[in-house]
Design a protein around this motif. Sequence first.
Motif, PDB file in Angstrom:
ATOM      1  N   LYS A 209      13.561  -3.191  -8.853  1.00 54.01           N
ATOM      2  CA  LYS A 209      14.321  -1.993  -8.487  1.00 54.01           C
ATOM      3  C   LYS A 209      14.009  -1.572  -7.058  1.00 54.01           C
ATOM      4  N   THR A 210      12.739  -1.613  -6.698  1.00 56.90           N
ATOM      5  CA  THR A 210      12.325  -1.208  -5.350  1.00 56.90           C
ATOM      6  C   THR A 210      12.908  -2.133  -4.284  1.00 56.90           C
ATOM      7  N   VAL A 211      12.781  -3.432  -4.500  1.00 56.78           N
ATOM      8  CA  VAL A 211      13.248  -4.407  -3.501  1.00 56.78           C
ATOM      9  C   VAL A 211      14.762  -4.327  -3.326  1.00 56.78           C
ATOM     10  N   PHE A 212      15.504  -4.284  -4.425  1.00 53.13           N
ATOM     11  CA  PHE A 212      16.957  -4.238  -4.328  1.00 53.13           C
ATOM     12  C   PHE A 212      17.446  -2.903  -3.764  1.00 53.13           C
ATOM     13  N   SER A 213      16.746  -1.807  -4.082  1.00 53.46           N
ATOM     14  CA  SER A 213      17.119  -0.506  -3.520  1.00 53.46           C
ATOM     15  C   SER A 213      16.935  -0.503  -2.005  1.00 53.46           C
ATOM     16  N   MET A 214      15.822  -1.078  -1.544  1.00 56.03           N
ATOM     17  CA  MET A 214      15.581  -1.140  -0.101  1.00 56.03           C
ATOM     18  C   MET A 214      16.578  -2.080   0.585  1.00 56.03           C
ATOM     19  N   ALA A 215      16.967  -3.161  -0.113  1.00 58.82           N
ATOM     20  CA  ALA A 215      17.987  -4.068   0.443  1.00 58.82           C
ATOM     21  C   ALA A 215      19.321  -3.331   0.583  1.00 58.82           C
ATOM     22  N   ALA A 216      19.675  -2.542  -0.443  1.00 59.24           N
ATOM     23  CA  ALA A 216      20.917  -1.756  -0.373  1.00 59.24           C
ATOM     24  C   ALA A 216      20.841  -0.755   0.773  1.00 59.24           C
ATOM     25  N   TRP A 217      19.696  -0.106   0.921  1.00 64.65           N
ATOM     26  CA  TRP A 217      19.510   0.869   2.009  1.00 64.65           C
ATOM     27  C   TRP A 217      19.708   0.198   3.368  1.00 64.65           C
ATOM     28  N   LEU A 218      19.184  -0.996   3.534  1.00 66.31           N
ATOM     29  CA  LEU A 218      19.336  -1.728   4.795  1.00 66.31           C
ATOM     30  C   LEU A 218      20.791  -2.110   5.047  1.00 66.31           C
ATOM     31  N   VAL A 219      21.491  -2.546   4.001  1.00 66.27           N
ATOM     32  CA  VAL A 219      22.899  -2.941   4.158  1.00 66.27           C
ATOM     33  C   VAL A 219      23.751  -1.742   4.565  1.00 66.27           C
ATOM     34  N   TYR A 220      23.580  -0.628   3.859  1.00 64.52           N
ATOM     35  CA  TYR A 220      24.364   0.568   4.206  1.00 64.52           C
ATOM     36  C   TYR A 220      23.994   1.074   5.601  1.00 64.52           C
ATOM     37  N   GLY A 221      22.703   1.013   5.938  1.00 65.46           N
ATOM     38  CA  GLY A 221      22.273   1.435   7.269  1.00 65.46           C
ATOM     39  C   GLY A 221      22.872   0.564   8.356  1.00 65.46           C
ATOM     40  N   PHE A 222      22.925  -0.755   8.110  1.00 64.73           N
ATOM     41  CA  PHE A 222      23.513  -1.674   9.084  1.00 64.73           C
ATOM     42  C   PHE A 222      25.006  -1.413   9.241  1.00 64.73           C
ATOM     43  N   LEU A 223      25.681  -1.093   8.125  1.00 64.99           N
ATOM     44  CA  LEU A 223      27.106  -0.773   8.192  1.00 64.99           C
ATOM     45  C   LEU A 223      27.347   0.478   9.031  1.00 64.99           C
ATOM     46  N   LEU A 224      26.542   1.511   8.817  1.00 63.61           N
ATOM     47  CA  LEU A 224      26.701   2.749   9.593  1.00 63.61           C
ATOM     48  C   LEU A 224      26.390   2.503  11.070  1.00 63.61           C
ATOM     49  N   PHE A 225      25.395   1.656  11.336  1.00 57.00           N
ATOM     50  CA  PHE A 225      25.084   1.294  12.724  1.00 57.00           C
ATOM     51  C   PHE A 225      26.256   0.532  13.345  1.00 57.00           C
ATOM     52  N   GLY A 226      26.830  -0.388  12.590  1.00 59.04           N
ATOM     53  CA  GLY A 226      27.974  -1.147  13.082  1.00 59.04           C
ATOM     54  C   GLY A 226      29.181  -0.267  13.350  1.00 59.04           C
ATOM     55  N   LYS A 227      29.366   0.742  12.514  1.00 54.72           N
ATOM     56  CA  LYS A 227      30.468   1.695  12.727  1.00 54.72           C
ATOM     57  C   LYS A 227      30.238   2.485  14.005  1.00 54.72           C
ATOM     58  N   TYR A 228      28.989   2.906  14.223  1.00 50.66           N
ATOM     59  CA  TYR A 228      28.667   3.734  15.383  1.00 50.66           C
ATOM     60  C   TYR A 228      28.704   2.942  16.682  1.00 50.66           C
ATOM     61  N   LYS A 229      28.149   1.708  16.658  1.00 44.54           N
ATOM     62  CA  LYS A 229      28.009   0.931  17.890  1.00 44.54           C
ATOM     63  C   LYS A 229      29.205   0.026  18.177  1.00 44.54           C
ATOM     64  N   MET A 230      29.787  -0.541  17.115  1.00 43.98           N
ATOM     65  CA  MET A 230      30.823  -1.552  17.317  1.00 43.98           C
ATOM     66  C   MET A 230      32.174  -1.160  16.733  1.00 43.98           C
ATOM     67  N   GLY A 231      32.232   0.043  16.174  1.00 46.81           N
ATOM     68  CA  GLY A 231      33.501   0.525  15.658  1.00 46.81           C
ATOM     69  C   GLY A 231      34.013  -0.222  14.448  1.00 46.81           C
ATOM     70  N   TRP A 232      33.102  -0.709  13.602  1.00 48.08           N
ATOM     71  CA  TRP A 232      33.524  -1.440  12.406  1.00 48.08           C
ATOM     72  C   TRP A 232      34.432  -0.580  11.539  1.00 48.08           C
ATOM     73  N   ARG A 233      35.451  -1.209  10.979  1.00 50.00           N
ATOM     74  CA  ARG A 233      36.373  -0.503  10.104  1.00 50.00           C
ATOM     75  C   ARG A 233      37.112  -1.553   9.255  1.00 50.00           C
ATOM     76  N   GLY A 234      38.055  -1.085   8.470  1.00 53.29           N
ATOM     77  CA  GLY A 234      38.898  -1.987   7.699  1.00 53.29           C
ATOM     78  C   GLY A 234      38.133  -2.898   6.760  1.00 53.29           C
ATOM     79  N   ASN A 235      38.500  -4.187   6.763  1.00 56.83           N
ATOM     80  CA  ASN A 235      37.924  -5.144   5.820  1.00 56.83           C
ATOM     81  C   ASN A 235      36.439  -5.381   6.053  1.00 56.83           C
ATOM     82  N   ILE A 236      35.979  -5.256   7.301  1.00 60.27           N
ATOM     83  CA  ILE A 236      34.542  -5.406   7.567  1.00 60.27           C
ATOM     84  C   ILE A 236      33.765  -4.306   6.848  1.00 60.27           C
ATOM     85  N   ALA A 237      34.243  -3.075   6.950  1.00 66.43           N
ATOM     86  CA  ALA A 237      33.586  -1.961   6.273  1.00 66.43           C
ATOM     87  C   ALA A 237      33.629  -2.141   4.761  1.00 66.43           C
TER      88      ALA A 237
END
Length: 266
Positions: A209-237
Motif C-alpha cells: 500500500k505504501t509503495v503504490f501510494s507513493m508511486a501514485a503520488w509521483l505520477v500525479y505530481g509529474f502530471l501537474l508539473f507537466g501541466k505547469y511547465k509544458m502545458g500538458w493537456r488532452g490525451n496526455i493528461a
Amino acid sequence: MPFLIANIIAALLYAALSVYLARQVLQQKDLNLSAFLTAVSIALLVHAVGIYGVSVKPDGIQLSFFTVSSQIFWVINVIVLLSSLKKALHNLFIFLLPCSAIAIVTTLFSHTESGILQLSYTLAGHVILSILAYSLLTIATLQAMLLAYQNHHLKSKSNLQYLRYLPPLQTMEALLFELIWAGEILLTLSILSGFIFLDNIFAQHLVHKTVFSMAAWLVYGFLLFGKYKMGWRGNIAVRWTLAGFLFLMLAYFGSKLVLEIILQKA
C-alpha cells in the motif's frame, strides 16, 4: 434488520436513478436536474444509514474490502452531488450510481469479519484522509474518461448530439486539473499522516500500500508539473491520470484483495 433494509433501498434507488439518467441521455431528453439531485440526496441519506449498520461494530470499525468500497462510493457521490450544484459534474453519476448499487450488494453478501479495527483519533484521521484522497482522484479519473470521450468524438465529428450534455472541452480540462490538485494535496497529507501516526508504514502488511501510494503520488505530481511547465493537456493528461489511478487502485484495493480474499481462501 433496519440497516439491511436501508442498504437494500439505497441499492434500488441507485439502480433506478442510473436507469433514468442513462435513458434521458440516450433518448436525448432534458434532465430535470433539481429533481434528480434531490433523489440522489435521498438515496445518499438512506445509504449513510446502511453504511453505519455494516461499518460500526461493538468491537470496532469494519474496514474490510467490500465495506470500504461502499464507504468510498458514498463519499464520491456526496462530493459529486455538492459539486454538481455549481459545476456540470452530474453526468459522472452515469458511472457512479450503478457502481454504488453493486458495491452495496457485494457488501451485503460478504461475510468477512476481517478488517475490524479500534481506531484512535490520529489513525481515524489518516483513514479519512485516505478515503477522501481516493474519492477525489476517482472522480478525476471518471472526468478524464469523459474528457477522452469528448475529445475523440470532437475530432472524429461523430455522436456530437451527446456532447451537448458536457461542458466545453476547455472547461472539462480545467475541472480535471482542479480535481487532481485537490486529490494530490489530500494524498500528500494521507501519506505524511501514515509516516507520522503508523508504527511502521513499511511493515509487511502495509508495504504494498505504501509503495503504490507513493508511486501514485509521483505520477500525479509529474502530471501537474507537466501541466505547469509544458502545458500538458488532452490525451496526455488523460493517460497520466489513468496511470496514477492504476497505482492508487493497486495501493488500496489490490493489497486488500490479496490479504483479505485471496490469502484467506488459500
